[in-house]
Every structure is written in C-alpha cells, then in structure tokens.
Design an enzyme around this catalytic site. Sequence first.
Site, PDB file in Angstrom:
ATOM      1  N   GLY A  11       0.813  -1.220   0.000  1.00  9.49           N
ATOM      2  CA  GLY A  11       0.000   0.000   0.000  1.00  9.49           C
ATOM      3  C   GLY A  11       0.842   1.264   0.000  1.00  9.49           C
ATOM      4  NE  ARG A  15      -5.302   5.796   6.033  1.00  8.06           N
ATOM      5  CZ  ARG A  15      -5.845   4.654   6.490  1.00  8.06           C
ATOM      6  NH1 ARG A  15      -6.706   4.704   7.489  1.00  8.06           N
ATOM      7  NH2 ARG A  15      -5.531   3.495   5.947  1.00  8.06           N
ATOM      8  CE1 TYR A 365      39.490  15.746  10.638  1.00  7.60           C
ATOM      9  CE2 TYR A 365      41.409  16.401   9.370  1.00  7.60           C
ATOM     10  CZ  TYR A 365      40.253  15.654   9.496  1.00  7.60           C
ATOM     11  OH  TYR A 365      39.868  14.807   8.493  1.00  7.60           O
ATOM     12  CG  ASN A 385      42.913  15.094   5.931  1.00  6.57           C
ATOM     13  OD1 ASN A 385      42.775  16.311   6.068  1.00  6.57           O
ATOM     14  ND2 ASN A 385      41.896  14.263   5.898  1.00  6.57           N
TER      15      ASN A 385
END
Length: 455
Positions: A11, A15, A365, A385
């Site tokens: 289905g 709704r 980092y 990096n």
Amino acid sequence: MDTIAIILAAGKGTRMKSTLPKVLHKVGGKPMVEHVVRAAKTAGMERQIVIIGHGAEAVRQEIGESVEFAVQEPQLGTGHAVMQAENALANFHGTAMILCGDTPLLDSNELKKFYERHKQSGASASVLTTILDNPFGYGRIIRDGKGDVLGIVEEKDATEVQKNLHEINTGIYCLECPDLFLILKRLSNNNAQGEYYLTDVIAKLKEMGKKVGAIVTEDHDMVIGINSRRQLAEAENVLRQRILNKWMDEGVTIMDPASTFIEADVEIASDTVIRPFTWLEGKTKIAKNCEIGPNARLTNVKVGESTHLQFIYAHDCQVGDEVTAGPFVHLRPDTVIKNKVKIGNFIEVKNSTIDEGSKLPHLSYIGDTDMGCNVNVGCGSIMVNYDGKKKHRTKIGNKVFIGCNSNLVAPVTLGDESFIAAGSTITKDVPEGALAITREKQKIIDNWAKKYFQD
Ligand code: UD1
Ligand code: MG
C-alpha cells in the site's frame, strides 16, 4: 510452526502524506515492515512472502533476499494483495498467517499463541482481535447474539451503531490454503473505498457454512496499525519504553528514561550507566561498566568495557576499553580508538587508528592517520590530510611527542619516539628519535616594549 506468513506491504499509505512508502517509515530505527518480518521469523514461520507494490524496489532492497516477494500492481486492496501470493503457494496445503507491514509492535509469542488457538479451534479462518477504548479507524468485529463472529466492517463502511463497537480487527488472520484463494476470487469491491477487502473473507466463509473464529488478545500495543504520523509517534513511544525496560531489566542503569533513545538493534552489557540526553542507534554495542552521556549520540559504534563518553557524536567506528572521550568530540567513520586512549575536548577523528594509551587532550583534527601507542598530541595540532584534490595519510610511530599547534602535512611519517617542536609545520618525514622544528628563531630586543608603552 508449519505455517507461512503473508506480509502485506504494497500500500501507498496515503494518510502518511509522504513520498516514502509507508512500511519503510522507521520505528525504533528500523523500517516497520522489518519488525514484522522479524516477528514472523522469530515465531518460527517456515516462509515469509512479502507483498510489495508501491515503492516495490525500495521495499525489496530494504528487506533483502531472506524473504520471498510477490508484486501487487495496481494496489486494489488487502484482499487483492493476498491474492498475489497464489502462485508462490500453488502447492501449499496448510495455514497462512496474514500480517500487515504497518503493525511494527507484533510480539512473536502472541503470534504463536494465536496460531495454536486457531489450530485447536479447527476453524477455516480466525481473526485476531482486541478491545480498544478508542477503536477509531480500525475494522470492527461484528458478532451475533451468541457471540459468534459474523464478519468485519471497516470504519468507512460502518453504521453509527457499528462504530460504537470496541472490538477491532488487528489485521492478523490465520487462513487455510488453498481454500483461501478460492474465496478471494469471490470478493467484490462494492464498498466505501472501492477496494477488495481481505476482511470480507470472514463473512464469505461464514455464509458458506464454514467455521470462523475471532481470538481476542489483551496486548493492545502490539496491534497498533500505523496509518498516520500521529500513530507513528505513538508506536515509537511504546517501543522506546519497551526497549528501555528491557535494558534496565538486564542490569543497565538509565538515569533519565524520558531523555534516552535506544534503537531496537542496540546491545548494552550490565552495569553500564546511560546518562541523560543519549541516543544509541543502529548496531551500537556497548560493553559492561561504561558511562555513556550526558549528551551522547552513538550510531553503529562498538564500545569496549569501562569506557566513559560524554558530549560526543560517534558513528560507524570502534572505541576500546577504558577510553575517556569528551566533552565535544566527533568520531567519524572508520575510526578505531584502541584501549586506554584519552580524548579530551573539541577533537575530531576521521578514518584513523589511535593505538593504545595515546592522548589527544584538546582542540585537534586527526584525519587519515595511523597513530602508534602512547603518542601525545599537543593542543591545536592538525593532520593536514587534504591538498585540495586528494586525501593523504599521516603515519605516527610509538611514543611520539607532538608539540602544540603543529601541522603535519600528509603524506608524512614520524618515526618512533620522535619529537615535534610546538608550532612546527612538518612536510618531511622525521626519523626515529629525532627532533623536528620548523619555526623562526626567537629574537629579543631589549627595552623595546618599555619605550613603546611610555609614548
Ligand atoms: C486494515 C483492515 C482493518 C484493520 C487494520 C488493522 C482491511 C480492509 N482493513 O485497515 O480492518 O483494523 O488493517 O491495522 O483489510 N496493502 C497492500 N495492498 C493494498 C492495500 C493495502 O499491500 O492494496 C497493505 C498495506 O501496505 C498495509 C496493510 O495492507 O501494510 C493494511 O492496509 P491499510 O491501508 O493500512 O489498511 P487499514 O485501513 O489500516
Ligand atoms: Mg493500516
């Protein structure tokens, strides 16, 4: 159980007002149809045939190939949906249990009990029902003066008197094959929704003089059918509470259940404490004696024993034993944090391995890095990096000391026990045991400041 499951999942779910097929909306972090498939498998049903139609490919992919599929196109109602299983069940003589893909709270034990009671009754068809204070939206069970079932009437087709009935159709049935398919061919779509209703099978069999039954379950929650976003939230709440209760029963402390969200597939060992505002998602697995939170979101994270994580977002990564991390830490995919690592505040780690005993206390980092044991990363150090086109790796040996505010420009390798002077930008490999320093020498100009402030 010598029975098979037919799971209706074709289905659209109008709704829900969604582009996503209804049965793929998630409850407890998993598409609702997957909960249904799991309940059928846990109950021990031999085969699961899932009827797909609206968004068929998406539903098929989500569930995977451990079940069989039959396609319903177009979608003409629940009765028409079951008809699509006829080919798959051509040689099947036995009971088919019909389940709806939009009832994610099914309990496999209740399904087993229902099946056993159906078998004992000797009925051609049984429907599982329950009594609800608010039956709105569900099909109502019609019984005669003796209490025998006559049929099921949908909310939209019900008279005012029928709407006052509180016994509802859960959408779960045991039906005998191959008779089922003969009856389905006789259904009409002469009703408010112009659909072939599976529910009409009960009245049809009754008219033919067959025995039909309705078996009542006390478990109101398990049969919640989700047709709207409000019902989705209702089911989410019920499942969330069940999951929290289960882990508390297993010896996990949950300080504030109201602000703790644990998805269905998460695992937690005993004596772990979950502090407020914590989300544990996906396949997250936490070992014993940990403290998680406050404010932790872990998605697919494996956490070792006695680890403390607070104010953290970690996803698709591993954290070892006796690690401390936080506050304000982001651990990104493919990161492995080994035992006894200390991660302080304002740290991001991505696609990196941090080996045992290393310390990353503040403001760093760490990306695409292989870090050895007992490394000290000074405040503000960055693994550089990315050159704007490609990512490169940084390799750091054991017991390396990285002074504050260093940049390691990858690809670069630091040998064991090397020392990076604070404020250095490292572009070349550093040999084992060496010092690397790349900053300007300091000048001293005597009395310069004194004069400056006198002016
Ligand atoms: C259905 C029952 C209702 C019951 C309720 C329980 C019918 C006619 N009504 O109503 O009596 O109280 O479930 O939750 O059966 N589906 C298909 N193909 C279709 C139509 C639906 O596969 O053509 C699937 C849907 O994806 C869904 C399930 O069948 O998983 C039920 O359909 P839905 O539209 O939700 O029916 P309800 O109105 O909830
Ligand atoms: Mg429904």
